[in-house]
Design an enzyme around this catalytic site. Structure first.
Site, mmCIF file in Angstrom:
data_model
loop_
_atom_site.group_PDB
_atom_site.id
_atom_site.type_symbol
_atom_site.label_atom_id
_atom_site.label_comp_id
_atom_site.label_asym_id
_atom_site.label_seq_id
_atom_site.Cartn_x
_atom_site.Cartn_y
_atom_site.Cartn_z
ATOM 1 N N LYS A 1 61.754 36.207 45.910
ATOM 2 C CA LYS A 1 62.586 35.009 46.010
ATOM 3 C C LYS A 1 62.105 33.857 45.125
ATOM 4 O O LYS A 1 62.884 32.994 44.738
ATOM 5 C CB LYS A 1 62.629 34.517 47.459
ATOM 6 C CG LYS A 1 61.301 33.971 47.961
ATOM 7 C CD LYS A 1 61.419 33.313 49.317
ATOM 8 C CE LYS A 1 60.104 32.684 49.742
ATOM 9 N NZ LYS A 1 60.201 31.929 50.991
ATOM 10 N N ASP B 1 49.595 40.154 54.512
ATOM 11 C CA ASP B 1 49.425 39.088 55.495
ATOM 12 C C ASP B 1 50.382 39.178 56.676
ATOM 13 O O ASP B 1 50.156 38.511 57.692
ATOM 14 C CB ASP B 1 49.610 37.713 54.825
ATOM 15 C CG ASP B 1 48.413 37.316 53.971
ATOM 16 O OD1 ASP B 1 47.480 38.132 53.851
ATOM 17 O OD2 ASP B 1 48.420 36.205 53.420
ATOM 18 N N HIS C 1 16.303 43.488 34.692
ATOM 19 C CA HIS C 1 15.516 42.263 34.827
ATOM 20 C C HIS C 1 15.600 41.458 33.530
ATOM 21 O O HIS C 1 15.503 42.022 32.442
ATOM 22 C CB HIS C 1 14.055 42.618 35.112
ATOM 23 C CG HIS C 1 13.133 41.434 35.113
ATOM 24 N ND1 HIS C 1 13.033 40.580 36.192
ATOM 25 C CD2 HIS C 1 12.287 40.952 34.157
ATOM 26 C CE1 HIS C 1 12.158 39.628 35.913
ATOM 27 N NE2 HIS C 1 11.684 39.842 34.675
#
Length: 510
Positions: free
Chosen positions: A77, A357, A489
């Protein structure tokens, strides 16, 4: 305990009982075979898959469905793909977070590194323009992916007229019917409103308005101490606003590990953010030039007044299902409006699915993406899988806070005997070299087996570091597995290795 191979993990996922994989997803007792759907032929007007919503869950589901050979249409939309995340959420907020961090570093830290300026100024329109450009480019990028994968894109507001038909009102005032054998609801979430507070996106704003302020407010009040509130508060705090966060709960980010949360709050307070916890808003006065908030203790007590130029309402989000016509076709929801689905993301209505969601689980863009992929894999006759217990979460402030798995409080509640390993970045050579040594890594592991239960990181790049931990949890690794992996490292990743060493044995550099 050695890490599982890819082949072993794949066999495990295919053989496992799916009903145990997603504890937050509602399950129906009737047979899943009832939801098996045939696929349309290439010449049919009916789609194999119709996706309502073009956000992270929706557009990913649409692309994956097309990649699996399913005829697919996506309805959006907004008129721009990417949903809340891309248009008014994750992406623009991260753009402003980065821009504000650069300004703050230039003003407060560059001189320590021998880089000096006569003055540093904020060009807010340029900052907003950079944010808007990023959003525009990414939106167009998704449209390009749709074309590449042959996803049909329909702009307009879709609503159900039957379990296999969606009526779409297009921007030009027309209406079209889109048919699909499988329809996926991926409409996301919206800002949760608070009683008595009207958001006008000028003086009282949601996260959308907070991303588009035309000037830096002198005083900003944030209602809600969750991810979004703290991120947006930190943006404007770094740019010069006096920021006060009002939170009803006794802690910020209640889902965060307690020890990390306390250090995080202290860090934000050192940056100038103020917190009023156990406090509720009982009144809002916008009759003057600014905003006056009436506050009182959460447990009750005397009221005080807090003045602000702008108030950001950030009290959470709610599933967005308004106007979809769910009641018309009988889709069931829970008491807070989330759509109920089974392990295959199917609702109680055959052929109607939901992801992201609008269903239970973390309201996170990356969780929605995984839902989308798994959902269409099930539709295509494959096996999908999402483990909500292993979805990482990140607060993109400075420092960032990231976590995956369980907090110490959750482990204690389960009654599991565990060990804790921690390593501060103050003892990490790379962090010290770049003068950015705030934070720590915390690992929780089962005492008997050394299996990692949760990892929590507070650091400038915690959102990147957390994914090594996420992989470890996904493959049921032990802390010793991480500790015995050779880390380059000097890197900040070595802090994770050292924390793992501290969990099962002893670290080297502290």
């Amino acid at each position: 305990m050695a890490m599982a191979s890819f082949a072993r993990r794949k066999a495990y996922l295919l053989s496992r009982n799916l009903s145990n994989s997603s504890p937050d997803v509602f399950r129906y007792s009737h047979s899943l075979t009832a939801f098996s759907r045939g696929f349309a032929s290439s010449g049919s007007d009916e789609n194999d898959v119709v996706v309502i919503g073009g956000g992270p869950g929706g557009y990913v589901a649409a692309i994956k469905a097309a990649q699996l050979g399913l005829k697919t249409t996506c309805i959006e939309k907004r008129g721009a793909l990417g949903g809340t995340c891309l248009n008014v959420g994750c992406i623009p907020s991260k753009a402003l977070l980065h821009s504000s961090h650069m300004y703050h570093e230039a003003k407060h830290s560059f001189a320590h590194h021998g880089v000096k300026f006569s003055s540093v100024e904020i060009d807010l329109p340029a900052m907003m323009g950079q944010k808007d450009k990023a959003v525009s480019n990414l939106t167009r990028g998704i449209e390009g992916l749709f074309k590449k994968n042959k996803v049909n894109y329909v702009k307009g507001y879709g609503k159900f007229i039957s379990p296999s038909e969606v009526s779409v009102d297009t921007p030009d005032g027309e209406n079209t019917i889109v048919k699909g054998k499988n329809i996926i609801i991926a409409t996301g979430s919206d800002v949760k409103s608070l009683p008595g507070i009207t958001i006008d996106e000028k003086r009282i704003v949601s996260s959308t308005g907070a991303l588009a302020l035309s000037e830096i407010p002198k005083k900003l009040v944030v209602i809600g101490a969750g991810y979004i509130g703290l991120e947006m508060g930190s943006v404007w705090c770094r740019l010069g606003s006096e920021v006060t966060v009002v939170e009803f709960a006794p802690d910020i980010v209640p889902s965060m590990d307690g020890e990390i949360r306390k250090q995080f709050q202290r860090s934000l307070e050192k940056q100038g953010m103020k917190f009023m916890l156990r406090t509720k808003v009982v009144g809002v006065d916008t009759s003057g030039d600014g905003v006056k908030l009436s506050l009182e203790p959460a447990a009750g007590g005397d009221q005080i007044t807090l003045e602000a130029d702008v108030v950001l309402v950030s009290a959470g989000r709610s599933p967005y299902t308004a106007g979809l016509g769910l009641e018309k076709i009988g889709v069931e929801t829970d008491k807070i409006g989330r759509i109920l689905v089974n392990e295959r993301f199917v609702t109680n209505v055959p052929g109607v699915h939901a992801i992201g969601d609008v269903i239970p689980g973390p309201m996170l863009a990356h969780k929605a993406e995984e839902d989308g992929v798994a959902c269409v894999e099930f539709i295509a006759g494959k096996t999908g899988h999402v483990d909500y217990d292993k979805v990482p979460g990140v607060v993109y402030t400075s420092p960032e806070v990231a976590s995956v798995g369980k907090t110490e409080e959750q482990v204690k509640a389960l009654g599991v005997e565990y060990r804790v390993g921690k390593f501060p970045f103050m003892a990490n050579s790379r962090a010290k070299a770049i003068d950015n040594a705030e934070g720590l890594v915390k690992i929780l592991a089962e005492k008997e087996t050394d299996k990692i239960l949760g990892v929590h990181i507070m650091a400038s790049n915690a959102g990147e570091l957390i994914h090594e931990a996420a992989i470890a949890l996904q493959y049921d690794a032990a802390s010793e597995d991480i500790a015995r992996v050779c880390h380059a490292h000097p890197t900040m990743s070595e802090a994770l290795k050292e924390a793992a060493m501290a969990t099962y044995d002893k670290p080297i550099h502290i």
